[in-house]
Design a protein around this motif. Sequence first.
Motif, PDB file in Angstrom:
ATOM      1  N   ILE A 379       0.865  -1.192   0.000  1.00 23.27           N
ATOM      2  CA  ILE A 379       0.000   0.000   0.000  1.00 23.27           C
ATOM      3  C   ILE A 379       0.904   1.245   0.000  1.00 23.27           C
ATOM      4  O   ILE A 379       1.070   1.914   1.023  1.00 23.27           O
ATOM      5  N   ASN A 380       1.569   1.435  -1.060  1.00 20.43           N
ATOM      6  CA  ASN A 380       2.367   2.664  -1.182  1.00 20.43           C
ATOM      7  C   ASN A 380       1.892   3.402  -2.444  1.00 20.43           C
ATOM      8  O   ASN A 380       1.308   2.781  -3.348  1.00 20.43           O
ATOM      9  N   PRO A 381       2.130   4.645  -2.474  1.00 20.36           N
ATOM     10  CA  PRO A 381       1.571   5.418  -3.588  1.00 20.36           C
ATOM     11  C   PRO A 381       2.010   4.893  -4.951  1.00 20.36           C
ATOM     12  O   PRO A 381       1.215   4.856  -5.895  1.00 20.36           O
ATOM     13  N   HIS A 382       3.265   4.427  -4.997  1.00 18.29           N
ATOM     14  CA  HIS A 382       3.758   3.989  -6.290  1.00 18.29           C
ATOM     15  C   HIS A 382       3.016   2.748  -6.768  1.00 18.29           C
ATOM     16  O   HIS A 382       2.575   2.675  -7.918  1.00 18.29           O
ATOM     17  N   PHE A 383       2.876   1.770  -5.868  1.00 11.62           N
ATOM     18  CA  PHE A 383       2.205   0.503  -6.233  1.00 11.62           C
ATOM     19  C   PHE A 383       0.739   0.782  -6.583  1.00 11.62           C
ATOM     20  O   PHE A 383       0.219   0.328  -7.594  1.00 11.62           O
ATOM     21  N   LEU A 384       0.106   1.550  -5.680  1.00 14.64           N
ATOM     22  CA  LEU A 384      -1.315   1.808  -5.900  1.00 14.64           C
ATOM     23  C   LEU A 384      -1.504   2.698  -7.152  1.00 14.64           C
ATOM     24  O   LEU A 384      -2.439   2.502  -7.924  1.00 14.64           O
ATOM     25  N   TYR A 385      -0.567   3.691  -7.348  1.00 17.61           N
ATOM     26  CA  TYR A 385      -0.654   4.569  -8.511  1.00 17.61           C
ATOM     27  C   TYR A 385      -0.540   3.764  -9.806  1.00 17.61           C
ATOM     28  O   TYR A 385      -1.299   3.964 -10.746  1.00 17.61           O
ATOM     29  N   ASN A 386       0.441   2.839  -9.837  1.00 18.08           N
ATOM     30  CA  ASN A 386       0.632   2.031 -11.038  1.00 18.08           C
ATOM     31  C   ASN A 386      -0.615   1.207 -11.343  1.00 18.08           C
ATOM     32  O   ASN A 386      -1.040   1.082 -12.497  1.00 18.08           O
ATOM     33  N   TYR A 390      -3.001   1.857 -14.452  1.00 14.59           N
ATOM     34  CA  TYR A 390      -3.304   0.770 -15.381  1.00 14.59           C
ATOM     35  C   TYR A 390      -4.803   0.709 -15.644  1.00 14.59           C
ATOM     36  O   TYR A 390      -5.264   0.562 -16.781  1.00 14.59           O
ATOM     37  N   MET A 391      -5.572   0.848 -14.547  1.00 14.70           N
ATOM     38  CA  MET A 391      -7.035   0.757 -14.686  1.00 14.70           C
ATOM     39  C   MET A 391      -7.557   1.935 -15.538  1.00 14.70           C
ATOM     40  O   MET A 391      -8.464   1.760 -16.372  1.00 14.70           O
ATOM     41  N   ILE A 392      -6.974   3.145 -15.352  1.00 17.36           N
ATOM     42  CA  ILE A 392      -7.412   4.321 -16.119  1.00 17.36           C
ATOM     43  C   ILE A 392      -7.126   4.117 -17.601  1.00 17.36           C
ATOM     44  O   ILE A 392      -7.959   4.389 -18.476  1.00 17.36           O
ATOM     45  N   ASN A 398     -11.239   1.368 -23.471  1.00 20.07           N
ATOM     46  CA  ASN A 398     -12.490   0.586 -23.445  1.00 20.07           C
ATOM     47  C   ASN A 398     -12.268  -0.908 -23.179  1.00 20.07           C
ATOM     48  O   ASN A 398     -13.034  -1.768 -23.606  1.00 20.07           O
ATOM     49  N   ASP A 399     -11.179  -1.217 -22.523  1.00 18.80           N
ATOM     50  CA  ASP A 399     -10.921  -2.636 -22.135  1.00 18.80           C
ATOM     51  C   ASP A 399     -11.515  -2.841 -20.753  1.00 18.80           C
ATOM     52  O   ASP A 399     -10.835  -2.816 -19.723  1.00 18.80           O
ATOM     53  N   GLN A 400     -12.824  -2.946 -20.756  1.00 18.72           N
ATOM     54  CA  GLN A 400     -13.509  -3.061 -19.459  1.00 18.72           C
ATOM     55  C   GLN A 400     -13.144  -4.373 -18.718  1.00 18.72           C
ATOM     56  O   GLN A 400     -13.101  -4.411 -17.500  1.00 18.72           O
ATOM     57  N   GLU A 401     -12.884  -5.380 -19.485  1.00 22.67           N
ATOM     58  CA  GLU A 401     -12.548  -6.681 -18.827  1.00 22.67           C
ATOM     59  C   GLU A 401     -11.263  -6.556 -18.033  1.00 22.67           C
ATOM     60  O   GLU A 401     -11.172  -7.050 -16.902  1.00 22.67           O
ATOM     61  N   ALA A 402     -10.244  -5.855 -18.588  1.00 24.76           N
ATOM     62  CA  ALA A 402      -8.979  -5.689 -17.875  1.00 24.76           C
ATOM     63  C   ALA A 402      -9.191  -4.857 -16.623  1.00 24.76           C
ATOM     64  O   ALA A 402      -8.607  -5.102 -15.586  1.00 24.76           O
TER      65      ALA A 402
END
Length: 1635
Positions: A379-386, A390-392, A398-402
């Motif tokens: 739970i560090n900014p870098h891990f969570l940011y990455n 990735y999700m953004i 439009n890769d909703q599955e990923a």
Amino acid sequence: MFTKYTGLIVVLFIPIGILFAYANSVANHVISKEMRASSIKQLSFLSSQIDSRINQTMDFVFTFSRDPNVQKFNGLSIWDDQYDRMQTRYLLQEKMALQSGIVNIWPVEFTVYSQLHKEAISNSSTDAPYDEDFLERNMSGKWTYGTDGGSAPGGGAKAFRWLYTNSFGRQNELKGSNLVVQASFGGANIQNMLDTYKEGGQGDPLFYYKGESPIPNRTASSKLVQELNHYLDSQTLEDTMQRTMRLNGESYLISVVKSPLLSGYLVDIVPLDQILGPISSSRNLFYLSMILLFLIGTSISVLLYRDVQRPILKLIRGLKKVQRGDFSARIDTKANNEFTFLFYRFNDMSQQIESLIENVLNEKLRAQEATMKQLQAQINPHFLYNCLGYMINMAQMNDQEAVVKMGYNLSSYYRYITRMENPAASLAEEMKLIVNYLDIQKLRNGRIHYSIDIPEDMQAQQVPRLMLQPLVENAVIHGVGKSYSSGEIRIRGEMADGFCRIYVDDDGPGMDPGQQELLNQKMSGSLLEDMGYALWNTNQRMIHRFGKRSGLSFTRSDLGGFHDEAHWVDNLSMHKPWHTLGIEHVHKAYSAQEALQLISTHPIDIVISDIIMPEMTGIELIGKIREYDTRIKCIILSGHADFEYTKQAVRNHAVDYLLKPPTDEELFGAVRSAIDQLKTEWESVSSLERTQFALRENLPLLRGQLLLSAFRGERLSSEEWTRKLDNYSLPFRDGECALVLVRLEEEFGQYRNNGQHLLEYAISNIAEEIFREYMEVWSVKEEHGYLAFLIQQKNRDAGDKPDILLEKLAMQVQSKVKQFLKGSLSVVITEPFQFPEELPEQYRRAASYFRKIVGDEREFVMKVDSRENIAASDALEVLHRPPVLLHLLEAGRWDAAEEKLAAVFAELEDKGSESWEHCLEVGFAISSAFMHLAHRSGHTLAKLLGAEIELLQHGEAFTSIGKLRKWSLGALGKLREGTVDDAQNARSHYVQKIQQYVDKNLHLDVSLRALADHVNLHPTHLSKIYKLETGEGISDYVATLRMNRASHLLKSTDKKIYEISLEIGYLDPAYFIKKSWLLPAAMSLVVVAGCASNSGNTTSPSGSASGGSPSSSASSGQSAADAAFKSGKYDPPIDISTIIMPSTYTKGDSKENNVHDRWMLDTLGLKMSKDTWYPAGADQYKQQLQLALTSGEKMPDFIMAPTDPVLTNQLIDSGDFMSIDELFDKYANKIWKDHAAQHPELWYPFTKDGKKWNLPILEYTDNDDTLLWLREDWMEKLHLEAPKTIADLENIMDKFKNQNPDGLAPKDVFPLTISLKSNTNTWMGGLDWLFGAYGSVEEQWNKDANGNLEYGSVNPGAKQALATLQSWMKKGYIHPDSALWAEDKAAELWTKGNAGILPGANWVPDWPAGDLIKNVKGAKYKAYPVPAGPDGKIGTKWQNSGVNSSFMVSKDAKHPEAILLYYNYMLDNLANPAAGSKYEYGFAQGYDWDMVDGQPTSDKSKIKDYNNKFPFITGPARIPDLYMKTLVKLADGGKPETPYEKQTAEFRKPENWYAAKIVMSQLNIRKQNYFTGAATPTMITNWNLLRQSELETFNKIIYSKLPVDAFDTFVSNWKANGGDKITKEVNEWFASVSK
């Protein structure tokens, strides 16, 4: 505290010392006074006892001198009849012997002198000559003591004598009398009394007779007696006196009391120093002890303070520190005592508490820290940011599955790592975390590929949370992350060798070997600053949870990168709710050796083990465990679903074989089975104990009920009587008994409703106490209220008619009851009768005597007089004799009920043909029984009988016997028809219920006992019902059902053999295969299943296919037997159980560990199991055997059958033993088989239903044949030749008598000595040779000309033999007292030189010929063949088929052939050992032979602790014909060559050799006794009377009391009184066994 203890000791000691000094002074004075008074009283009492014995003797002499038989002996008119003379002498001897034997401590020798005939008779073992001078010298009228030196009995030994005459004048003169009775006894009687006196006191008593040597007690000091005798000789003795004097330097108290009848003095000498000296010594010792105790008490106080109080204070201080939370508290000590252990345990406890708290705390801290580290790392900014980035990006694309996958994995990941409520998790949960983590990394880095292969059975393992995540993260970051060409991660798991292992591999750059080794070392050390925290933390947490053998290790992966391994012990002891099964303690072991150590130090009941372990296999571990304790139950876990493993586990008695991973249900089920087996074993032990206790508790009631049943006339067979008497420990046997009935008179009436049973119990105890000294007693209260006592004399030799003794004892009972219970009794005594046949009749006569003779008279002792004509009652007996009609109807025994009615009407016609009342009595009884049965069956009699009921209602059925019989039998038939359907319906219901239960529960216990419990019936009754209804037994039905179901399962399923065997109720697959006729099909199916499988578990440990042929298993017992007989030994050894009779053990041997058992194990591979019986003797063994038969107790594998045909038949009928035909034919050796083939009659006693049941143990044959032993010195002096015929023998007897070479007068010579007392076909002094000369041998069953069996004593040839004997008796060739002599007594006439011919066997030179040589100077003897009769016939008895004993084999014996291997070896090696063999000189060196001075010897005097009594199972081995063949060889001049021949030549005399040669030259003259079975039914009831009639008739003919033609009358009566029926039964038996 120390001061208080010391002061208390001083205060206690002062008054104790003062009181003791005073008590010691008083005790010394009182003891001296009482000792003097007691010594006189005891001597006076001893004198009165001796006088009482003498008075009893004198009273008997007074009474005996007037006995009619004594007068008859002294009369003139009887001596023309030798038989009457013999009978009179017999009665006199028996009465004198009875009186002498009444009190064993005071035997008396009685002699009757007939002055008219100058003849004497005595109860002594020596002959009693008449000596007039002896009578003159000793006729004083008083008791005298000394040596007379005359020829009278005991004349050469010192004795007390008293002579009584029938003179009306003075008793001190012989004149005026014609009869003298002498009573005499030796000093041994006085010594017996003195010994008894000495046992109860401190003195050393003796009997002093002035002028004679004193009679001391047997343990007296000879020197002291000699000095005391000198002192008494110098004193004038008073009737009572005491003196104190010194003898041998010691002070003695001498007490003297005169015996008025013997005119001697009883002297008791008591050592004062030994009595009073201990008082002074004890006083001094007490004072010294007081001082020592004071010093010791003070010392103890000091020691207690130092060694107890101070350490306790230390312990208290330490505990207080712990209480305050100071767990570092330790106690130092330098002592070495119990407190040292406590201090050590305290220090150990503190250390463990401290370590435990530290470990738990550290574990929690590490877990929290690990979690925090993970949170910080992840739970560090870098891990969570990455991740969010990735999700953004994916959302924009439009890769909703990923986006969904990343969101799902990220949320699952953080949800798991933030849960802190449980420090442990299942491996399946951990793997889900790993999958979430790897999916996140895979989404971020497309290069990552992973594979996970964790066995399903591992996923239930509990592990520390976050244990695997650091390993996987290490592979991602330091492996795949450092190389752009790698991306593979592989995660594998396995369970093997008791460990669980997880492997994590990657294909990254990895580490060089040095770095790997350094990392592995850091894992076991302390945490350093430069170390990775996560891996070290994980390693420590695994060690804390799973033990030191768990943790992490690192090597190079075969993928090229890093190889991480996490391993931990697979431990069943954790996380299982064992307490729910009642298990209190669970131990864990990491190796087989550690498990064995736990078993040796803890009470272990159940062991669960893996089958594959490093040190030894689970199968080997079970073997070790069973060597230590066979009670421990074992369960095997394995990953091998293989029949070979299962077979090995079952062979080693494993409870269950579970495949990994077992479910909790499977594991707990196996443990429950083990617990059930343990409970069953304990219950079986306690059940036997309860049964034996119940039998002991109810024994008096059972005995009483048996006697009451006998009174009522209940008929039992002889075998049943014997069994019940033995089971109830009643020492009664067939033979003469008497019945005593006792009536309590009016004085006891007041207790009728309050305590009368206690009075009856007291009276019974008094009566039994008085009777039991001389007789066996069996008591009960009978239905009329009388106390009944069945009496049987203990010592048959003391007299066959104990009438007088029984009457005296009954009077004593009356006297004692009146004295102690203040009430009177009346007693009726029957005459002696045959038990049990005549018991009901004698009971009725005795009860009738009370009613008709005694009546209202009181305090009588009356004997039932058989001559008194007491009117017989007309009461019906058969109607009321058990079993009564009602009981037969209730039991459904219709045929027996019909027979009962026939017997009732037969008696009715005989007794009451003119009596309407008798007819009415029978009618009411029958109709009452019919009504009762109808009502119990739910019917009315009117409904069942129809119109027949009118004859009963109008009474017409009772008008005559004929009408009553017709109505009764007709009603019985209709009653049977009306109720049989009910019985059949009930039986059908039970059968249906049984079959339904078996069908549903075939895999459970479906034994007869379990099924009987299910339907609440007795097992025997259920078995009969089932067979009656279905025609087959329950066991047959169950076996058939199992085989049918097994066939179906084998054909329609892929189940393995062991699975099918368990499903149909066979716990042992090998046993199932052996029992099943489906064996070939079963094996082929298993082979196919094995070949079709591609799993890795299809091979057995040996490498063969699991479905391989099980022929070795299926026939393992057969193969083991064949291998043992081929090699001569079982390898590995086997356990057997048998019977070992008492033996002699030396050199530290015992019945459980001795030279024989060690030899048997080493030589034959046989071990005695714990089921072997070691009875105390033959009687106890027979009782134990009968109890086992009754209770159903398991028998040993091999039992020795007692020589009792009745018991042998019971053993055969029990169904517990197997027939031995096949065993004997296959395994018996040549010696055994050859003898059995030559003597097929040896099988007769053991043959039943066409099968042989006993293995015969061989004995020497031809060893009992009769020869005639003649005085060879007489033959030589008279120039006589060997007798060829009876006429030649008669000529020799005439010469021996009338021309005696030793100069004996004809009246003193009786050429032929024989015994006519009880048997003439006997082992010495027999007459079989004489009867054989006339074509038959008496007292045995011979074959007639047609091959049928006939009784030899009724053959016409017996009449000729009796005529010859009558002639010889008249001529004086036979002693007239022959009918009084047993065999050994008859031999005495020959050994004393008064007879010249003794019939006997070949071993007469061993005994009694030695006595002849000793008694008669120059005597010689020689054996001659028996002579032929007038028609040239020759014959002797032959009853030895070469069988000594026999063994039966239990049907449950695992190795029934083992007894044959044992006995074969004995016959081949020990019966006739070869020269140079290890048995040449004996069985065991150091026991029955040894090397002394370099030479072998069997001389017992040269061997320390010599012993040749070995506990051979079968007894010593003997080759039947070896003994006689060896003797014949020696007689022919052959040189002894073998060890056996040398031993025989050394110990057997030449006369013995030549006698054996004669025997072997006339084998064709022997007549065999062909009847060797149990008594036939008619024999049981009639044989004793027939034998008594035979003996009496034969003796009367021999003594000329009856003419020879009386033999014909005897034969007719013999046949009419059951002889013909017995002959028929004997021939039927012979036909059945000789097929």
